[in-house]
Design a protein around this motif. Structure first.
Motif, PDB file in Angstrom:
ATOM      1  N   ARG A 184       0.834  -1.210   0.000  1.00  0.00           N
ATOM      2  CA  ARG A 184       0.000   0.000   0.000  1.00  0.00           C
ATOM      3  C   ARG A 184       0.863   1.252   0.000  1.00  0.00           C
ATOM      4  N   SER A 185       1.926   1.246   0.824  1.00  0.00           N
ATOM      5  CA  SER A 185       2.800   2.420   0.882  1.00  0.00           C
ATOM      6  C   SER A 185       3.537   2.622  -0.429  1.00  0.00           C
ATOM      7  N   ARG A 186       3.803   1.528  -1.151  1.00  0.00           N
ATOM      8  CA  ARG A 186       4.520   1.629  -2.423  1.00  0.00           C
ATOM      9  C   ARG A 186       3.596   1.995  -3.587  1.00  0.00           C
ATOM     10  N   CYS A 187       2.334   1.541  -3.537  1.00  0.00           N
ATOM     11  CA  CYS A 187       1.489   1.590  -4.734  1.00  0.00           C
ATOM     12  C   CYS A 187       0.231   2.442  -4.631  1.00  0.00           C
ATOM     13  N   ASN A 188      -0.388   2.516  -3.451  1.00  0.00           N
ATOM     14  CA  ASN A 188      -1.682   3.190  -3.361  1.00  0.00           C
ATOM     15  C   ASN A 188      -1.627   4.633  -3.835  1.00  0.00           C
ATOM     16  N   GLY A 189      -2.639   4.995  -4.623  1.00  0.00           N
ATOM     17  CA  GLY A 189      -2.746   6.353  -5.135  1.00  0.00           C
ATOM     18  C   GLY A 189      -1.923   6.631  -6.368  1.00  0.00           C
ATOM     19  N   LYS A 190      -1.214   5.597  -6.890  1.00  0.00           N
ATOM     20  CA  LYS A 190      -0.378   5.779  -8.075  1.00  0.00           C
ATOM     21  C   LYS A 190      -1.025   5.130  -9.293  1.00  0.00           C
ATOM     22  N   LYS A 191      -0.624   5.594 -10.477  1.00  0.00           N
ATOM     23  CA  LYS A 191      -1.092   4.988 -11.723  1.00  0.00           C
ATOM     24  C   LYS A 191      -0.400   3.647 -11.967  1.00  0.00           C
ATOM     25  N   SER A 192       0.840   3.538 -11.534  1.00  0.00           N
ATOM     26  CA  SER A 192       1.581   2.289 -11.702  1.00  0.00           C
ATOM     27  C   SER A 192       2.667   2.199 -10.640  1.00  0.00           C
ATOM     28  N   CYS A 193       3.059   0.984 -10.310  1.00  0.00           N
ATOM     29  CA  CYS A 193       4.191   0.799  -9.398  1.00  0.00           C
ATOM     30  C   CYS A 193       4.913  -0.490  -9.782  1.00  0.00           C
ATOM     31  N   HIS A 194       6.202  -0.540  -9.477  1.00  0.00           N
ATOM     32  CA  HIS A 194       7.055  -1.644  -9.897  1.00  0.00           C
ATOM     33  C   HIS A 194       7.848  -2.129  -8.687  1.00  0.00           C
ATOM     34  N   VAL A 195       7.720  -3.405  -8.384  1.00  0.00           N
ATOM     35  CA  VAL A 195       8.338  -3.981  -7.194  1.00  0.00           C
ATOM     36  C   VAL A 195       8.966  -5.321  -7.556  1.00  0.00           C
TER      37      VAL A 195
END
Length: 442
Positions: A184-195
């Protein structure tokens, strides 16, 4: 009124936050909540068909004298104040994000909250229809939303079945590592996230097992002005916006924000109201905040989040009219060595009630109108003035008992609990404590 489907009508943003976000067991506006009751020794089977499980509430113990009592001697069901505090976390870890799951209602899974009592497992859950993203160990997860932004429901790095990401080292189906807060801290509220799905990213929950990262999420359409206006949303959508620990400002415009540079102290204040922390992060998510006079190398890591941020701020501040918390590594741990960090907090001020019970006395919480909804509870000591005593020697005795008090009191007209070590265990031996509960009548 509590019918088979709860009707949420004419409620402000604050009230909806209380109803939906405090882990109390309420049925959703969509009417999809299900209930499972399993006697000790049997297995609870949760199923959602083609959808994904989202556990709302769970208790392994006993809260009445009727359920699972057939054929048992009276002494085994007389204790009706029995709750395992690991119930919700255990069921969420075992079942959230899966289409079906089976969990044994036994002491070895939940620990034994009341020796000699015949217990049962009671679970309420919803069937949601989000997306699921699976990334095998060693590969990169690319989670994207064509429309809207990401809202993560659940994430696990480990292995919960043998069929996903088949491998010669796929030898266990009991490798659970709940990474929901991190994703959630990495991705929430973003259009995309990469982990990266790797041990270096998440640590290794089961050495020698080939793992995978599973994430269930939705793409939600939201507005991001300086104050977020949430309009024309169903109960389910509000649940996504408000309950997933993403940092959103409330519909009532009362949410406040505090930003504190590393080394200083965050001061939260609500005047005559009580603090409820919505979102907190100690770390760095941009290169501008608290950057004056700092070298670029201390600002370049903008993916820095301490996973203890929300819990730490909630423990120190929730239910208080004001609080001060140092933004330092010794309080939050250091999530990114060498990066100059800051503490970003969003919180609301709620006009709720507070009940204080000194150690050794009985707390009687009642609602003349409506039923109890607990916001926060602590058994310990957070100031020296309350319940004065010669053994009131510290103001830093924290023992979050919110879940326990919710399971005891929520949905009732009144509840009675003894403020004692035998009821809550002793968080600070030798210190005279008190039980503080903030709640409202809904």
């Amino acid at each position: 009124m509590f019918q088979s489907t709860m009707l949420v009508q004419k409620l402000s943003g604050i009230t909806l936050l209380l109803l939906l976000c405090q882990h109390a067991c309420f049925l959703s506006a969509s009417g999809n909540a299900k209930r499972s009751v399993t006697c000790e020794g049997d297995s609870a089977s949760l199923s959602c068909g083609s959808r994904f499980i989202n556990v709302l509430r769970a208790n392994y113990g006993r809260t009445d004298g009727r359920t699972c009592s057939a054929g048992k001697p009276p002494g085994q069901f007389s204790n009706v104040h029995c709750s395992s505090e690991t119930s919700l976390q255990t069921m969420a870890t075992q079942c959230n994000g899966k289409k079906s799951c089976s969990v044994q209602a036994v002491n070895s899974v939940f620990n034994d909250p009341c020796f000699g009592t015949y217990k049962y497992l009671e679970v309420s859950y919803e069937c949601l229809k989000p997306k699921q993203h699976i990334t095998c160990e060693g590969f990169r997860a690319d989670i994207t939303c064509g429309k809207g932004v990401i809202s993560v429901y659940y994430a696990n790095y480990g292995r919960r079945n043998l069929a996903t990401c088949p491998h010669k080292f796929a030898t266990s189906t009991h490798c659970n590592s709940d990474q929901t807060a991190r994703m959630r801290s990495r991705c929430n509220g973003k259009k995309s996230c990469h982990v990266q799905a790797s041990n270096s990213e998440f640590s290794d929950p089961c050495v020698g097992i080939y793992k995978y990262l599973e994430v269930t999420y939705s793409c939600i359409r939201v507005l991001f002005p300086s104050t977020m206006l949430v309009q024309k949303l169903s109960g389910v959508t509000l649940l996504l916006l408000l309950c997933q620990h993403a940092c959103f400002l409330s519909a009532c415009d009362d949410a406040k924000q505090s930003v504190t540079c590393e080394g200083d102290s965050a001061s939260l204040s609500c005047g005559s109201g009580f603090i409820i922390v919505l979102c907190a992060n100690y770390g760095r998510t941009d290169g501008e905040t608290c950057s004056a006079g700092k070298p670029p190398g201390q600002l370049s890591n903008v993916h820095c989040s301490s996973e203890t941020s929300l819990q730490t701020m909630a423990t120190r501040c929730n239910g208080r009219e004001s609080c001060s918390v140092p933004a330092v590594n010794s309080v939050f741990n250091d999530p990114c060595f060498g990066t100059y960090k800051y503490l970003d907090v969003a919180y609301e001020c709620l006009q709720s009630k507070q009940h204080i019970t000194c150690e050794g006395f009985r707390g009687d919480i009642t609602c003349e109108e409506g039923v109890i909804s607990v916001h926060y509870a602590n058994y310990g000591r957070r100031n020296l003035a309350t319940c004065p005593h010669e053994l009131a020697t510290t103001a830093h005795c924290y023992s979050n008992r919110t879940d326990r008090m919710r399971s005891r009191c929520n949905g009732k007209k009144s509840c009675h609990v003894l403020a004692s070590n035998s009821e809550f265990s002793d968080p600070c031996v030798g210190v005279y404590k008190y039980l503080e509960v903030t709640y409202c009548c809904v």
